[in-house]
Design an enzyme around this catalytic site. Structure first.
Site, mmCIF file in Angstrom:
data_model
loop_
_atom_site.group_PDB
_atom_site.id
_atom_site.type_symbol
_atom_site.label_atom_id
_atom_site.label_comp_id
_atom_site.label_asym_id
_atom_site.label_seq_id
_atom_site.Cartn_x
_atom_site.Cartn_y
_atom_site.Cartn_z
ATOM 1 C CE LYS A 133 -1.892 1.873 3.647
ATOM 2 N NZ LYS A 133 -2.626 2.072 4.882
ATOM 3 C CG ASP A 151 -7.273 3.880 2.441
ATOM 4 O OD1 ASP A 151 -8.253 3.534 1.751
ATOM 5 O OD2 ASP A 151 -7.157 5.026 2.910
#
Ligand code: SF4
Length: 262
Positions: A133, A151
């Site tokens: 991420k 997220d």
């Protein structure tokens, strides 16, 4: 506001078209979407992203000016005094673990990458404190390499929109990425996260004041009555968000405009 949620039997083509429409509406809804972590280079963004775990971007942005001034290079992080760094980043929480990551990140960059943040996913994910991420955030915002940032907001919203049933972040990244042109991935991620923070909240989404109501199969998860929904909008553009959704901006209370975006 009325809605016509997509049928459960929606085809792949139908879903792609709806996804693209959602993308276009989000572009109009959030013209201000951007990476909310303040930074001026790849190293600063990497550091800010590590600090953002379990912490609001606002809080991170309060801490980073001093931190970036104190540690302007990977070598500075590598040689930092642990206690001093802990004190500087303490307000972001989990400061011992985060200090550990920042020291190790500095050391790894000096040892393996000549003190520079590398611009490839395969290299980034080998660095301490940097998962996929974070790597995508860095690629998209510091290197202009399109990346999807999955997220918690991104996951919640693409599930509510039924763009994918995948639950693993990497699979979500690939499934949603396939619905949009690659060049749009970075900004799409910002816009989805903006919408999740300001409109489509985890607990009470502002369905009755949402520009996506007609495209969203989860319309009705939150209040649909405009006055109740308008109160749930958040941030300095809350009144603009109401107008964009066809809701009277006077229904948005001052607290909503002043509310801290999570
Ligand atoms: S706020 Fe409601 S209508 Fe809007 S995207 Fe979220 S669940 Fe769908």
């Amino acid at each position: 506001m009325t809605s016509s949620p997509p049928a459960a039997s929606e085809t792949d083509l139908g879903r792609t078209r709806r996804a693209r429409k959602i993308g276009r509406v989000l572009t109009e809804t959030h013209p201000d979407a951007h990476c909310e972590l303040d930074h001026s280079n790849a190293l600063e963004l990497a550091v800010a992203t590590i600090l953002s775990a379990q912490c609001t971007d606002k809080k991170v942005n309060e801490v980073t000016p001093k931190l970036f001034a104190r540690y302007p290079s990977a070598a500075a992080y590598a040689g930092a005094d642990r206690g001093e760094m802990e004190e500087l980043i303490r307000p972001t929480g989990f400061y011992r673990n985060k200090t550990d990551s920042l020291l190790k990140l500095g050391q790894a960059l000096v040892e393996r990458y000549d003190g520079q943040i590398p611009g490839r996913l395969v290299d980034l994910v080998t660095l301490p404190g940097i998962g996929r991420k974070t790597a995508n955030v860095i690629l998209g915002n510091a290197f202009d390499v399109p990346g999807i940032t999955v997220d918690t907001h991104f996951q919640r919203l693409v599930h509510r929109w039924r763009l994918t049933t995948e639950t693993d972040p990497v699979k979500i990244e690939h499934a949603v990425g396939a619905l949009y042109p690659k060049r749009d991935w970075t900004m799409l991620s910002h816009r989805i996260i903006f919408h999740g923070r300001r409109v489509c909240h985890a607990r009470k989404p502002a369905c009755g004041a949402c520009t996506l109501a007609k495209l969203c199969p989860s319309y009705g998860t939150g209040p649909t009555e405009p006055a109740a929904a308008a109160k749930l909008l958040k941030g300095p553009r809350a009144r603009d968000l109401a107008v964009a959704a066809g809701v009277d901006p006077d229904l948005v209370p001052a607290q909503a405009v002043a509310a801290e975006v999570p």
